[in-house]
Design a protein around this motif. Structure first.
Motif, PDB file in Angstrom:
ATOM      1  N   GLU A  17       0.833  -1.208   0.000  1.00 38.68           N
ATOM      2  CA  GLU A  17       0.000   0.000   0.000  1.00 38.68           C
ATOM      3  C   GLU A  17       0.866   1.255   0.000  1.00 38.68           C
ATOM      4  OE1 GLU A  17      -3.618   2.054   2.630  1.00 38.68           O
ATOM      5  OE2 GLU A  17      -2.918   0.029   3.082  1.00 38.68           O
ATOM      6  N   ALA A  18       1.930   1.228   0.817  1.00 42.10           N
ATOM      7  CA  ALA A  18       2.838   2.383   0.872  1.00 42.10           C
ATOM      8  C   ALA A  18       3.548   2.568  -0.464  1.00 42.10           C
ATOM      9  CB  ALA A  18       3.855   2.189   1.991  1.00 42.10           C
ATOM     10  N   GLY A  19       3.952   1.456  -1.083  1.00 46.77           N
ATOM     11  CA  GLY A  19       4.639   1.538  -2.357  1.00 46.77           C
ATOM     12  C   GLY A  19       3.747   2.092  -3.454  1.00 46.77           C
ATOM     13  N   LEU A  20       2.509   1.632  -3.501  1.00 44.07           N
ATOM     14  CA  LEU A  20       1.580   2.127  -4.512  1.00 44.07           C
ATOM     15  C   LEU A  20       1.295   3.617  -4.320  1.00 44.07           C
ATOM     16  CD1 LEU A  20      -0.876  -0.893  -4.752  1.00 44.07           C
ATOM     17  CD2 LEU A  20       0.539   0.007  -6.604  1.00 44.07           C
ATOM     18  N   ALA A  21       1.161   4.035  -3.068  1.00 49.40           N
ATOM     19  CA  ALA A  21       0.927   5.456  -2.793  1.00 49.40           C
ATOM     20  C   ALA A  21       2.127   6.293  -3.221  1.00 49.40           C
ATOM     21  CB  ALA A  21       0.619   5.660  -1.313  1.00 49.40           C
ATOM     22  N   ALA A  22       3.335   5.800  -2.913  1.00 47.97           N
ATOM     23  CA  ALA A  22       4.544   6.522  -3.294  1.00 47.97           C
ATOM     24  C   ALA A  22       4.692   6.573  -4.812  1.00 47.97           C
ATOM     25  CB  ALA A  22       5.768   5.859  -2.662  1.00 47.97           C
ATOM     26  N   ALA A  23       4.401   5.465  -5.470  1.00 50.03           N
ATOM     27  CA  ALA A  23       4.513   5.421  -6.933  1.00 50.03           C
ATOM     28  C   ALA A  23       3.498   6.349  -7.583  1.00 50.03           C
ATOM     29  CB  ALA A  23       4.319   3.989  -7.431  1.00 50.03           C
ATOM     30  N   ALA A  24       2.275   6.346  -7.081  1.00 48.95           N
ATOM     31  CA  ALA A  24       1.249   7.231  -7.639  1.00 48.95           C
ATOM     32  C   ALA A  24       1.650   8.694  -7.475  1.00 48.95           C
ATOM     33  CB  ALA A  24      -0.098   6.970  -6.974  1.00 48.95           C
ATOM     34  N   LEU A 136      -2.132   1.649 -12.373  1.00 49.48           N
ATOM     35  CA  LEU A 136      -2.747   2.239 -13.558  1.00 49.48           C
ATOM     36  C   LEU A 136      -4.150   2.748 -13.274  1.00 49.48           C
ATOM     37  CD1 LEU A 136      -1.495  -0.438 -16.082  1.00 49.48           C
ATOM     38  CD2 LEU A 136      -0.915   1.993 -16.190  1.00 49.48           C
ATOM     39  N   ARG A 137      -4.883   2.046 -12.441  1.00 48.95           N
ATOM     40  CA  ARG A 137      -6.232   2.510 -12.111  1.00 48.95           C
ATOM     41  C   ARG A 137      -6.196   3.733 -11.203  1.00 48.95           C
ATOM     42  NH1 ARG A 137      -9.297  -3.410 -11.516  1.00 48.95           N
ATOM     43  NH2 ARG A 137      -9.500  -3.719 -13.766  1.00 48.95           N
ATOM     44  N   GLU A 138      -5.107   3.910 -10.496  1.00 47.76           N
ATOM     45  CA  GLU A 138      -4.954   5.075  -9.635  1.00 47.76           C
ATOM     46  C   GLU A 138      -4.516   6.314 -10.420  1.00 47.76           C
ATOM     47  OE1 GLU A 138      -4.924   7.417  -6.228  1.00 47.76           O
ATOM     48  OE2 GLU A 138      -5.697   5.371  -6.479  1.00 47.76           O
ATOM     49  N   VAL A 139      -3.591   6.156 -11.360  1.00 44.56           N
ATOM     50  CA  VAL A 139      -3.004   7.334 -12.021  1.00 44.56           C
ATOM     51  C   VAL A 139      -3.416   7.497 -13.482  1.00 44.56           C
ATOM     52  CG1 VAL A 139      -1.008   7.245 -10.502  1.00 44.56           C
ATOM     53  CG2 VAL A 139      -0.879   6.132 -12.745  1.00 44.56           C
ATOM     54  N   GLY A 140      -4.046   6.486 -14.078  1.00 46.69           N
ATOM     55  CA  GLY A 140      -4.415   6.576 -15.483  1.00 46.69           C
ATOM     56  C   GLY A 140      -3.337   6.023 -16.395  1.00 46.69           C
ATOM     57  N   PRO A 141      -3.488   6.199 -17.695  1.00 48.57           N
ATOM     58  CA  PRO A 141      -2.554   5.609 -18.666  1.00 48.57           C
ATOM     59  C   PRO A 141      -1.115   6.040 -18.406  1.00 48.57           C
ATOM     60  CG  PRO A 141      -4.489   6.468 -19.780  1.00 48.57           C
ATOM     61  CD  PRO A 141      -4.579   6.940 -18.365  1.00 48.57           C
ATOM     62  N   MET A 142      -0.214   5.075 -18.529  1.00 50.66           N
ATOM     63  CA  MET A 142       1.211   5.346 -18.335  1.00 50.66           C
ATOM     64  C   MET A 142       2.001   4.934 -19.572  1.00 50.66           C
ATOM     65  SD  MET A 142       1.871   4.038 -14.405  1.00 50.66           S
ATOM     66  CE  MET A 142       3.649   4.398 -14.527  1.00 50.66           C
ATOM     67  N   ALA A 143       2.976   5.761 -19.926  1.00 53.50           N
ATOM     68  CA  ALA A 143       3.963   5.369 -20.930  1.00 53.50           C
ATOM     69  C   ALA A 143       4.943   4.434 -20.243  1.00 53.50           C
ATOM     70  CB  ALA A 143       4.679   6.599 -21.477  1.00 53.50           C
ATOM     71  N   VAL A 144       5.093   3.233 -20.760  1.00 57.33           N
ATOM     72  CA  VAL A 144       5.910   2.215 -20.088  1.00 57.33           C
ATOM     73  C   VAL A 144       6.765   1.480 -21.108  1.00 57.33           C
ATOM     74  CG1 VAL A 144       5.913   0.142 -18.650  1.00 57.33           C
ATOM     75  CG2 VAL A 144       4.182   1.903 -18.268  1.00 57.33           C
ATOM     76  N   SER A 145       8.054   1.372 -20.798  1.00 59.30           N
ATOM     77  CA  SER A 145       8.981   0.575 -21.594  1.00 59.30           C
ATOM     78  C   SER A 145       9.670  -0.404 -20.656  1.00 59.30           C
ATOM     79  CB  SER A 145       9.999   1.488 -22.276  1.00 59.30           C
ATOM     80  OG  SER A 145      10.898   0.739 -23.075  1.00 59.30           O
ATOM     81  N   SER A 146      10.391  -1.350 -21.206  1.00 67.70           N
ATOM     82  CA  SER A 146      11.113  -2.299 -20.352  1.00 67.70           C
ATOM     83  C   SER A 146      12.131  -1.557 -19.490  1.00 67.70           C
ATOM     84  CB  SER A 146      11.805  -3.364 -21.203  1.00 67.70           C
ATOM     85  OG  SER A 146      12.667  -2.766 -22.156  1.00 67.70           O
ATOM     86  N   ALA A 147      12.300  -2.025 -18.264  1.00 68.73           N
ATOM     87  CA  ALA A 147      13.138  -1.327 -17.274  1.00 68.73           C
ATOM     88  C   ALA A 147      14.602  -1.715 -17.447  1.00 68.73           C
ATOM     89  CB  ALA A 147      12.657  -1.633 -15.858  1.00 68.73           C
ATOM     90  N   ASN A 148      15.221  -1.139 -18.460  1.00 69.86           N
ATOM     91  CA  ASN A 148      16.633  -1.418 -18.725  1.00 69.86           C
ATOM     92  C   ASN A 148      17.205  -0.299 -19.585  1.00 69.86           C
ATOM     93  OD1 ASN A 148      14.830  -2.916 -20.831  1.00 69.86           O
ATOM     94  ND2 ASN A 148      16.788  -2.633 -21.875  1.00 69.86           N
ATOM     95  N   ARG A 149      18.512  -0.203 -19.587  1.00 66.16           N
ATOM     96  CA  ARG A 149      19.184   0.674 -20.534  1.00 66.16           C
ATOM     97  C   ARG A 149      19.111   0.046 -21.929  1.00 66.16           C
ATOM     98  NH1 ARG A 149      20.701   5.758 -19.922  1.00 66.16           N
ATOM     99  NH2 ARG A 149      22.574   5.367 -21.187  1.00 66.16           N
TER     100      ARG A 149
END
Length: 219
Positions: A17-24, A136-149
């Motif tokens: 819950e804390a992580g989702l709040a921080a991420a949002a 996603l339901r909390e913040v809406g659409p997100m631009a997302v790519s794989s988490a790497n360089r």
């Protein structure tokens, strides 16, 4: 900051819950977050924040010639992002969302976003992961790519993503190992016939069965 979001006990629930709040909060303030998905870990930001999108591209070392996909938290969200949702797209959404199928459609011209050199299209997907869906339901659409360089292997753990992306990311949501890094299948519906740009988690045969017509694989 790294938050554990993959456990089932009470302490894990509090951390989730804390992580989702921080991420949002980070997404809303134009920062980058790493989140688990059903394929590999993703690096994401607010899809409508052009500065955040540029920060994401910079963090990956990726150019605008490779525009960013958009993840959504529900079937209905896609209606507000694209020019129209054709019948074949509805069939694919009902069959494979949430899951490993991405759909390319003309985006709605009224949208104030900049995902890179998209040539008027957007690639959308609804991931099959509870942490991703909740965010996603909390913040809406997100631009997302794989988490790497760019040029490095996609991260299958939050720590693996952190080793590559470091302080460029404000919040890491750790949902445990993602398993085998299977990419989503990409279906382009911008032309007269469905075209599979990449075969991944969903087979060409399954796509063809759902849309009721022969489907070509891009060469």
């Amino acid at each position: 900051m790294v938050y554990a979001c993959g456990g089932a006990n009470e302490n894990d629930a509090v951390q989730r819950e804390a992580g989702l709040a921080a991420a949002a909060g980070a997404v809303r303030s134009g920062q980058l977050v790493v989140l688990p998905t059903d394929t590999v870990y993703g690096l994401g930001c607010d899809a409508f924040d052009s500065s955040a999108v540029q920060s994401l591209l910079d963090a990956k070392g990726r150019g605008r010639d490779m525009p960013l996909p958009v993840l959504v938290g529900s079937w209905s969200t896609v209606d507000g992002l694209v020019l129209s949702v054709p019948h074949q797209a509805r069939l694919l959404i009902e069959a494979f969302w949430p899951g490993g199928l991405s759909i390319v459609l003309p985006h709605a011209p009224s949208l104030n976003w900049d995902l890179g050199d998209t040539r008027g299209t957007v690639m959308v997907r609804m991931p099959l992961h509870p942490v991703a869906i909740d965010l996603l339901r909390e913040v809406g659409p997100m631009a997302v790519s794989s988490a790497n360089r760019s040029g490095h292997p996609p991260a299958t753990t939050a720590i693996g993503a952190q080793e590559q992306l470091g302080d460029s990311v404000s919040v890491y949501l750790d949902g445990g190992p993602s398993g085998d890094p299977v990419a989503s299948t990409i279906v382009d519906l911008t032309g007269p016939h469905p075209l599979v740009l990449r075969e991944g988690a969903v087979s060409l045969a399954d796509v063809a069965e759902v849309v009721g017509t022969e489907v070509e694989l891009a060469r």
